[in-house]
Write a protein that holds these residues in place. Structure first.
Motif, PDB file in Angstrom:
ATOM      1  N   THR A 105       2.613  -7.609   5.169  1.00  0.00           N
ATOM      2  CA  THR A 105       2.410  -6.476   6.079  1.00  0.00           C
ATOM      3  C   THR A 105       3.315  -5.328   5.657  1.00  0.00           C
ATOM      4  O   THR A 105       4.472  -5.549   5.313  1.00  0.00           O
ATOM      5  N   ARG A 106       2.783  -4.118   5.689  1.00  0.00           N
ATOM      6  CA  ARG A 106       3.596  -2.955   5.317  1.00  0.00           C
ATOM      7  C   ARG A 106       4.340  -2.442   6.544  1.00  0.00           C
ATOM      8  O   ARG A 106       3.752  -1.858   7.452  1.00  0.00           O
ATOM      9  N   SER A 107       5.625  -2.686   6.536  1.00  0.00           N
ATOM     10  CA  SER A 107       6.411  -2.450   7.756  1.00  0.00           C
ATOM     11  C   SER A 107       6.607  -0.968   8.054  1.00  0.00           C
ATOM     12  O   SER A 107       6.997  -0.616   9.152  1.00  0.00           O
ATOM     13  N   CYS A 108       6.324  -0.090   7.090  1.00  0.00           N
ATOM     14  CA  CYS A 108       6.515   1.346   7.343  1.00  0.00           C
ATOM     15  C   CYS A 108       5.452   1.912   8.262  1.00  0.00           C
ATOM     16  O   CYS A 108       5.637   2.987   8.822  1.00  0.00           O
ATOM     17  N   VAL A 109       4.318   1.208   8.392  1.00  0.00           N
ATOM     18  CA  VAL A 109       3.251   1.713   9.252  1.00  0.00           C
ATOM     19  C   VAL A 109       2.910   0.721  10.368  1.00  0.00           C
ATOM     20  O   VAL A 109       1.884   0.843  11.028  1.00  0.00           O
ATOM     21  N   THR A 126      14.648  -4.620   2.899  1.00  0.00           N
ATOM     22  CA  THR A 126      13.287  -4.081   2.958  1.00  0.00           C
ATOM     23  C   THR A 126      13.370  -2.580   2.715  1.00  0.00           C
ATOM     24  O   THR A 126      14.147  -1.882   3.356  1.00  0.00           O
ATOM     25  N   LYS A 127      12.589  -2.080   1.764  1.00  0.00           N
ATOM     26  CA  LYS A 127      12.799  -0.728   1.254  1.00  0.00           C
ATOM     27  C   LYS A 127      11.786   0.290   1.761  1.00  0.00           C
ATOM     28  O   LYS A 127      10.619  -0.046   2.015  1.00  0.00           O
ATOM     29  N   PHE A 128      12.247   1.520   1.815  1.00  0.00           N
ATOM     30  CA  PHE A 128      11.401   2.664   2.142  1.00  0.00           C
ATOM     31  C   PHE A 128      11.025   3.367   0.841  1.00  0.00           C
ATOM     32  O   PHE A 128      11.914   3.788   0.095  1.00  0.00           O
ATOM     33  N   GLY A 129       9.724   3.468   0.580  1.00  0.00           N
ATOM     34  CA  GLY A 129       9.300   4.178  -0.623  1.00  0.00           C
ATOM     35  C   GLY A 129       8.407   5.365  -0.322  1.00  0.00           C
ATOM     36  O   GLY A 129       8.579   6.441  -0.875  1.00  0.00           O
ATOM     37  N   CYS A 130       7.439   5.171   0.595  1.00  0.00           N
ATOM     38  CA  CYS A 130       6.460   6.234   0.841  1.00  0.00           C
ATOM     39  C   CYS A 130       6.232   6.489   2.329  1.00  0.00           C
ATOM     40  O   CYS A 130       5.870   7.585   2.721  1.00  0.00           O
ATOM     41  N   GLY A 131       6.389   5.457   3.151  1.00  0.00           N
ATOM     42  CA  GLY A 131       6.145   5.617   4.585  1.00  0.00           C
ATOM     43  C   GLY A 131       4.676   5.756   4.938  1.00  0.00           C
ATOM     44  O   GLY A 131       4.336   6.118   6.063  1.00  0.00           O
ATOM     45  N   LEU A 132       3.802   5.493   3.980  1.00  0.00           N
ATOM     46  CA  LEU A 132       2.384   5.792   4.161  1.00  0.00           C
ATOM     47  C   LEU A 132       1.495   4.654   3.687  1.00  0.00           C
ATOM     48  O   LEU A 132       0.343   4.866   3.322  1.00  0.00           O
ATOM     49  N   ALA A 133       2.034   3.456   3.646  1.00  0.00           N
ATOM     50  CA  ALA A 133       1.246   2.287   3.225  1.00  0.00           C
ATOM     51  C   ALA A 133       0.684   2.425   1.819  1.00  0.00           C
ATOM     52  O   ALA A 133      -0.359   1.868   1.505  1.00  0.00           O
ATOM     53  N   GLN A 134       1.387   3.150   0.976  1.00  0.00           N
ATOM     54  CA  GLN A 134       0.894   3.372  -0.387  1.00  0.00           C
ATOM     55  C   GLN A 134       1.580   2.495  -1.428  1.00  0.00           C
ATOM     56  O   GLN A 134       0.973   2.120  -2.422  1.00  0.00           O
ATOM     57  N   CYS A 135       2.883   2.221  -1.241  1.00  0.00           N
ATOM     58  CA  CYS A 135       3.637   1.634  -2.356  1.00  0.00           C
ATOM     59  C   CYS A 135       3.957   0.155  -2.181  1.00  0.00           C
ATOM     60  O   CYS A 135       4.078  -0.568  -3.162  1.00  0.00           O
ATOM     61  N   GLY A 136       4.127  -0.304  -0.960  1.00  0.00           N
ATOM     62  CA  GLY A 136       4.405  -1.718  -0.732  1.00  0.00           C
ATOM     63  C   GLY A 136       5.874  -2.109  -0.781  1.00  0.00           C
ATOM     64  O   GLY A 136       6.201  -3.289  -0.614  1.00  0.00           O
ATOM     65  N   ALA A 137       6.766  -1.151  -0.992  1.00  0.00           N
ATOM     66  CA  ALA A 137       8.204  -1.479  -1.059  1.00  0.00           C
ATOM     67  C   ALA A 137       8.704  -2.074   0.247  1.00  0.00           C
ATOM     68  O   ALA A 137       9.695  -2.801   0.266  1.00  0.00           O
ATOM     69  N   CYS A 138       8.009  -1.785   1.341  1.00  0.00           N
ATOM     70  CA  CYS A 138       8.459  -2.192   2.677  1.00  0.00           C
ATOM     71  C   CYS A 138       7.807  -3.489   3.140  1.00  0.00           C
ATOM     72  O   CYS A 138       7.871  -3.816   4.325  1.00  0.00           O
ATOM     73  N   SER A 139       7.183  -4.232   2.217  1.00  0.00           N
ATOM     74  CA  SER A 139       6.402  -5.407   2.625  1.00  0.00           C
ATOM     75  C   SER A 139       7.262  -6.482   3.281  1.00  0.00           C
ATOM     76  O   SER A 139       8.338  -6.816   2.783  1.00  0.00           O
TER      77      SER A 139
HETATM   78  S1  FES Z   1       7.166   2.357   2.265  1.00  0.00           S
HETATM   79 FE1  FES Z   1       5.510   2.461   0.886  1.00  0.00          FE
HETATM   80  S2  FES Z   1       4.074   1.096   1.770  1.00  0.00           S
HETATM   81 FE2  FES Z   1       5.643   1.174   3.217  1.00  0.00          FE
END
Ligand code: FES
Ligand code: FES
Lengths: 153, 753
Positions: free
Chosen positions: A54-58, A33-46
């Motif tokens: 669910t966006r796991s970064c937020v 599960t990846k970190f891309g933005c930490g702000l629910a913007q990119c979806g890499a952490c789905s």
């Molecule tokens: S890291 Fe980009 S939406 Fe979670």
């Protein structure tokens, strides 16, 4: 606290407001599960929480006790997930691959909810960013999974 | 060497190498790449490796030392250490195809990883190695074929020895040496140990396959990495862990050039649970902690007073506190410094000064982020034997190794550069000052005595990501009596990334003007020049470099001239390319692909008014042409379809080429539609994807792709499809609205639906 991830119970030692993403990656060593933005913007952490993408970064872990979490590591244990992976390979979707864990999770969630999503369903559900521009391939793979097989790209 | 210089203009390949001999035995090289403990798995080699072989490795021409690249395992799996880093472009698969073709091993039997830093891997002209400039295949193709052929020759020699027959009686099938006379077969895996102990043959003497018999080159061989990348198994720098590791997070100074004066709450933060240390670094503060999230939360809690730094690290540009990118764009448009000519023939200034009607326009481009999805990270570990291991995203291992040697005082040979696959790059991971986490990770590992992995948040990345340059280009043009261009002059006020990174010299920076210069159109009087204007921000290469904006300028202005002369833009291009058969054919191909030229405006089936535009570009040894179809929806441009044909001369894998065309087109589209890194009051306005838009899926049109193989020398693939797309879109919008588009991105403009 206890988290149910991929069918296993994990005892997790983390602050209540830690995002699930970092518990997965750092506490549990599950780095798919990846970190891309930490702000629910990119979806890499789905990930899937009770089947919902669910966006796991937020999403902080205190909200997740008692839920069932599925990550990319277990995606092939799910019938739908396994089919998604198979089509991702067949259509040669990934380039750098960094967004693709999230894309596969999003596609799996969609197809678990609607077996044959319309193009409109796909547009509404597949909103994760891909900087490599694999969107045509993602669409081709999902169209195929939805019974709309087009020309291979 | 000049050829290489031409590829990264102005850059001497020596700059990319550390110059010092790399004194590693092949085994330690491989071990380094495998990670500790994996050495025992290097079964293809005789162990231990003798000094003789290690010396041979140091003296052999780069790209020829077979055992440095290839290992064949007992099950005949081929492990390849690729000289080029995989970052999405599919180079691992391409290398497996090229080498496998000559080795006679199915590419699907390959496992590919990035090679460590080392002299054996300087395969570009025997001088250097970077992954960039769309160079990987075109610069290494003959060398990698010979490498595969040499390995095959070694396997045959070993088999001849084992079977006690002359080598001339042996042939191969994929993965097997065959003696037809006695009907005996030996798998590569059973020969590798003996074979790779043999001397490597002179690459010039090995026989290469007749291309007519190729089985994998030119075929749509499946990527080797898609399964791992579809299941979360692929490992990027950000994922790497080692025993005893701590995590680091940083807070960069809001402007480059500021240094820490004091941290007001240092002790309180240092006392937080899980926090290991609070540290002051060059232009940043850092927290090291047991967990990255702890470090990130803590570092953001630090209250820092910043002051203007006095003694900045080499290459850092102190950003003025009032810097505004909008104001700088105005400054560029008005810049009148000395003009350095990039290209001139005829007498464009004379013709233009004498002309009755001159069409003039000023065009603008914008700063851009790379916005690769994987944020930068570096893991640094000092080892008891004095060596240093680094895992970090990079496009140039030897360059980083040399820089780290300079930073630490270690010998290059003591620095093991690990290059995991990249989560996108687009030019982001060349060596730029202040743009990588490695100095921070090294310093934190040194101070804490523990391995430290530093990860930058997206916000910290957008504070230090160096920009694709912006330019203001002043065009003048005039027409002949037939309404065809008679003279064009383009003066670009800009700074090229090469001069920004390596220093501004007397000659023009090709990476500043490429795409304005070297266009193939027959314009009788032409002048292309640059006014050098140093940028206050840090600059970088960005996918397709100067072409990424310059073809937008030129091709859009060309459409303005076509309009002024009452010419159809396609007919005008055909006329100007009438003596260039390769490009004439390319134009015809893209028109055919799009179902025939119709410029519009026309009414589409859904009732929307649409128009099409065309753009061309000649980047990195390839030729590209694109047509875009657009409409206006809710005041914004909607792109419905893009048709693009690429002629890279010759190809290795059509499937990979198609992927790259679609990916590059998407990035070009993103640039022209919505991307812009704005700066205001000395700070970037956007710090994440919420304010810095990149192309989302619902704005991705279908990209229809064609490939032409003209037989011209092999050109690049990763970047060349990008530059034709922005002007194709802009020209379509101009055709639809009747107004020229002179700046990117289009999201800055409002349109009437
Ligand atoms: S890291 Fe980009 S939406 Fe979670
Ligand atoms: S495959 Fe690279 S970001 Fe999607």
């Amino acid at each position: 606290m206890q988290l149910n991830i991929n069918g296993q119970t994990h005892e997790v030692d983390a602050d209540a407001d830690t995002p699930l993403l970092w518990v997965l990656r750092d506490n549990l060593g599950m780095t798919g599960t990846k970190f891309g933005c930490g702000l629910a913007q990119c979806g890499a952490c789905s990930v899937l929480v009770d089947g919902q993408v669910t966006r796991s970064c937020v999403t902080t872990v205190d909200m997740l006790e008692g839920t069932e979490i599925t990550t990319i590591e277990a995606i092939e244990q799910d019938d739908v997930g396994a089919r998604v992976v198979e089509k991702w390979v067949e259509h040669q979707v990934p380039q750098c691959g960094y967004c693709q864990s999230g894309q596969v999770m999003a596609a799996t969630a969609l197809l678990k909810e609607v077996a044959q999503p319309t193009e409109e369903d796909v547009r509404a559900a597949m909103i994760n960013l891909c900087r490599c521009g694999t969107y045509n391939y993602i669409k081709a793979a999902i169209d195929d999974l939805s019974g709309r097989k087009g020309e291979p790209l | 060497m000049d050829m290489i210089k031409g590829l990264i203009p102005g850059v001497d390949p020596q700059d990319f190498t550390h110059g010092a001999p790399v004194n590693l035995s092949r085994r330690s090289v491989l071990r380094g790449a495998l990670g500790i403990g994996a050495g025992a798995m290097v079964l293809g080699f005789g162990l231990p490796s003798g000094t003789a072989r290690a010396q041979a490795a140091a003296t052999m021409a780069p790209g020829s030392n077979v055992p440095a690249f290839l290992e064949i395992r007992p099950d005949s799996t081929v492990r390849l250490l690729s000289p080029f880093v995989e970052g999405g472009q599919g180079i691992f698969t391409g290398m497996a195809q090229i080498i496998g073709e000559e080795l006679d091993a199915d590419p699907s039997s390959f496992i590919v990883e990035n090679a460590p830093a080392g002299a054996d891997y300087l395969v570009i002209g025997g001088q250097m190695r970077i992954t960039g400039g769309s160079m990987s295949v075109r610069m290494s193709y003959p060398l990698m074929r010979k490498l595969g052929a040499s390995a095959r020759a070694m396997l045959i020699t070993a088999a001849a020895d084992q079977l006690q027959v002359p080598a001339s009686e042996l042939t191969t099938e994929p993965g097997v040496v065959i003696h037809a006379g006695s009907n005996r077969r030996i798998a590569y895996g059973d020969l590798a140990t003996a074979a790779f102990d043999l001397p490597v043959p002179d690459p010039e003497t090995v026989a290469l396959r007749d291309p007519a018999t190729f089985r994998w080159i030119r075929q749509p061989v499946k990527r080797l990495d898609v399964y791992d990348k579809s299941t979360g198994r692929a490992e990027y720098s950000i994922d790497v862990t080692v025993d005893g590791m701590l995590h680091g997070a940083v807070q960069h100074a809001p402007r480059l050039g500021l240094m820490v004066e004091t941290i007001r709450n240092r002790d309180q933060v240092a006392a937080l649970p899980g926090v290991h240390a609070v540290e002051i670094l060059d232009g940043a503060v850092a927290v090291v902690a047991q967990r990255w999230w702890t470090a990130k939360r803590a570092v953001e809690a630090l209250e820092v007073d910043w002051v203007e730094g006095t003694d900045l690290p080499k290459g850092w540009r102190a950003l003025p506190a009032d810097f505004s990118s909008d104001a700088f764009a105005q400054e560029l448009a008005a810049a009148t410094g000395p003009e350095t000519e990039a290209e001139a023939h005829g007498d464009a200034p004379g013709v233009l000064d004498a002309a009755q009607t001159v069409i003039s326009a000023t065009y603008h481009s914008q700063y851009l982020h790379h916005a690769q999805l994987e944020p930068p990270s570096t893991l640094a570990r000092f080892n008891p034997d004095g060596t240093l291991d680094l895992w970090l995203p990079n496009q140039a291992p030897e360059q980083y190794q040399a820089a780290v040697a300079g930073l630490t005082g270690l010998e290059p040979a003591q620095i093991n550069i690990h290059s995991p696959i990249l989560g996108g790059f687009f030019g982001r991971h060349f060596l730029y000052p202040a743009a990588s986490a490695y100095p921070q990770a090294i310093e934190l590992a040194r101070r804490t005595g523990r391995p430290v992995k530093v990860i930058w948040t997206r916000e910290q990345e957008f504070l230090r990501d160096p920009m694709r340059p912006m330019a203001a280009v002043r065009f003048r043009g005039t027409l002949d009596d037939n309404g065809m261009p008679l003279a064009i002059e383009a003066v670009s006020a800009t700074e090229g990334p090469t001069e920004a990174v390596y220093g501004h010299g007397d000659s023009v920076d090709e990476t500043a003007v490429e795409g304005l210069s070297k266009k193939a159109y027959a314009i009788p009087n032409l002048r292309i020049a640059q006014v050098y204007v140093e940028n206050p921000v840090m600059l970088a290469y960005w996918r397709s470099v100067g072409n990424s904006m310059n073809d937008f300028f030129y091709e859009s202005f060309l459409d303005e001239l076509a309009n002024a002369g009452g010419q159809d833009p396609l007919a005008l291009r055909k006329h100007l390319l009438r003596d260039t058969p390769r490009l004439t054919k390319l134009l015809e191909a893209v028109v055919d692909l799009s179902g025939g030229w119709k410029r519009g405006p026309f009414t589409a089936e859904d009732g929307s008014m649409r128009a099409r535009g065309i753009g061309m570009a000649s980047p990195f040894g390839s030729e590209a042409a694109a047509i875009a179809e657009v409409s206006i929806e809710n005041g914004q441009v909607r792109v419905h379809d893009i048709w693009e044909v690429l002629d890279p001369g010759a190809i290795v894998n059509p499937m990979l080429v198609r992927q790259q065309i679609r990916g590059a087109a998407a990035l070009g589209l993103s640039q022209v539609l919505m991307e812009e890194a704005r700066w205001d009051k000395g700070e970037p306005v956007a710090r994440n994807y919420d304010m810095y838009s990149i192309l989302p899926p619902d704005q991705m049109p279908e990209i229809h792709v064609g490939i032409l193989e003209s037989g011209a020398p092999i050109g690049g693939v990763g970047e060349p499809p990008l530059p034709a797309v922005p002007p194709a879109v802009a020209n379509a919008v101009a055709a639809l609205t009747g107004k020229p588009v002179r700046r990117m991105p289009l999201s800055r403009l409002r349109f009437d639906s």
